[in-house]
Design an enzyme around this catalytic site. Sequence first.
Site, PDB file in Angstrom:
ATOM      1  N   HIS A  51       7.362   2.190  19.323  1.00  0.00           N
ATOM      2  CA  HIS A  51       6.759   2.560  18.083  1.00  0.00           C
ATOM      3  C   HIS A  51       6.427   4.071  17.532  1.00  0.00           C
ATOM      4  CE1 HIS A  51       1.542   1.078  16.849  1.00  0.00           C
ATOM      5  NE2 HIS A  51       2.589   2.562  16.056  1.00  0.00           N
ATOM      6  N   GLY A 104       1.094  -1.063  -0.068  1.00  0.00           N
ATOM      7  CA  GLY A 104      -0.287  -0.121   0.024  1.00  0.00           C
ATOM      8  C   GLY A 104       1.050   1.721  -0.105  1.00  0.00           C
ATOM      9  N   ARG A 105       0.028   2.759   0.349  1.00  0.00           N
ATOM     10  CA  ARG A 105       1.122   3.351   0.747  1.00  0.00           C
ATOM     11  C   ARG A 105       2.636   3.511   1.328  1.00  0.00           C
ATOM     12  NH1 ARG A 105      -4.571   4.960   1.496  1.00  0.00           N
ATOM     13  NH2 ARG A 105      -4.135   4.119   3.702  1.00  0.00           N
ATOM     14  N   GLU A 117       1.538  -4.157  23.759  1.00  0.00           N
ATOM     15  CA  GLU A 117       1.804  -2.731  23.424  1.00  0.00           C
ATOM     16  C   GLU A 117       1.342  -2.383  24.891  1.00  0.00           C
ATOM     17  OE1 GLU A 117       2.326  -0.097  20.285  1.00  0.00           O
ATOM     18  OE2 GLU A 117       3.107  -1.372  18.970  1.00  0.00           O
ATOM     19  N   GLY A 132       6.955   5.279  14.126  1.00  0.00           N
ATOM     20  CA  GLY A 132       6.600   5.412  13.943  1.00  0.00           C
ATOM     21  C   GLY A 132       6.845   6.754  12.913  1.00  0.00           C
ATOM     22  N   ARG A 175      -2.246  -8.151  -0.888  1.00  0.00           N
ATOM     23  CA  ARG A 175      -3.524  -9.404  -1.227  1.00  0.00           C
ATOM     24  C   ARG A 175      -4.541  -9.203  -2.673  1.00  0.00           C
ATOM     25  NH1 ARG A 175      -8.073  -6.205   2.995  1.00  0.00           N
ATOM     26  NH2 ARG A 175      -7.607  -4.611   1.660  1.00  0.00           N
ATOM     27  N   ARG A 216       1.611  -3.270  12.709  1.00  0.00           N
ATOM     28  CA  ARG A 216       1.103  -3.781  13.605  1.00  0.00           C
ATOM     29  C   ARG A 216       1.500  -5.131  14.204  1.00  0.00           C
ATOM     30  NH1 ARG A 216       0.085   0.511  13.447  1.00  0.00           N
ATOM     31  NH2 ARG A 216      -1.858   2.052  13.800  1.00  0.00           N
TER      32      ARG A 216
END
Length: 304
Positions: free
Chosen positions: A271, A143-144, A253, A273, A166, A224
């Site tokens: 985490h 994806g992006r 988490e 990102g 997918r 995730r």
Amino acid sequence: MQAARARFEVTLREAERGLLVDEAAQALCDYDAILPTLGDGFAAGAFAQAGGDIRCTVLANFGVGYNHIDVSAALAAGVQVSNTPGAVTDATADIAMTLILSTCRRAGEGERMVRAGQWHGWAPTQMLGMHVTGKTVGIVGMGRIGQAIARRCHFGFEMPVIYYNRSVKEVAFPARQVESLTELAAQADIVVVAVPGGSETHNLLDADVFAAMKPSSIFVNIARGDVVDEPALIAALQAGQIAGAGLDVYAQEPAVPDALKAIENVVLLPHLGTAALEVREAMGQMALDNLIAWDEGRALPQAV
Ligand code: NAP
């Protein structure tokens, strides 16, 4: 916050931990609109518990990942949901590169060695890692963010790119889609996960995938934690089935298994990102723009 306060009557929740499900249920009854984020428990139970007392009609999530919100339950309860795609893409891809480089080149281990006063000088065979330039990267979820990582790998590091997605996906640079996760695992030197979390992808990266990876390969997850079977990953690392891992996200988490912390060839980030001020401001503005659209009776620009 300034922009939100200029427009709405705002209550700011300062607590660092996410809303528990019963707190989320209460919030649904107390507010017209909510701007939640990762860890806030808008599970099906929250909508069921709030029942006919729900006052809220929009959840404008701060973040592109929304696996903490049961979207079907929300929509059934008359609550629209939006997220913040795009605003997070480059920053998250940058963290993926940080993990690729620091895991392959043993930066975590080296940093710990220097800080512990254990470094006794340069040596020709000291701390040899994996050379990154030219290695094959396998992206799970094109994806992006997956494409932003692939672009960095292709243009910046001359890496052949393969990917598993997918649906069939065309991309604007050289990259080859493969049919299965095990095919990707067998061919890649570095496997990077960039699929959304949630029931469809739960434990998608499991023992079979780790078994198919080369013993020299490394595994990176910026997606995730629930996408990876964490005990299977730990077992694969302990058995030397794979060479290392770089993780930004975890199954429970903020708990990080002690078994992971005990493994030297694993780089563990909290985490990070999207953790850059301008990125968080852009995410906040995008979430707010969705609330403004809702307030004006327009369609949510980033409805999910
Ligand atoms: P996106 O553009 O929606 O891309 C997700 C990709 O995953 C799509 O190409 C999708 O395929 C594919 N996919 C979905 N389910 C799949 C499955 N079961 N098997 C294989 N591929 C599957 O989302 P994005 O903006 O790249 O973000 C991806 C995720 O990154 C977010 O959902 C979020 O959880 C995570 N994230 C983490 C951080 C961090 O701080 N670490 C920051 C931002 C985002 P289709 O083409 O078929 O839809």
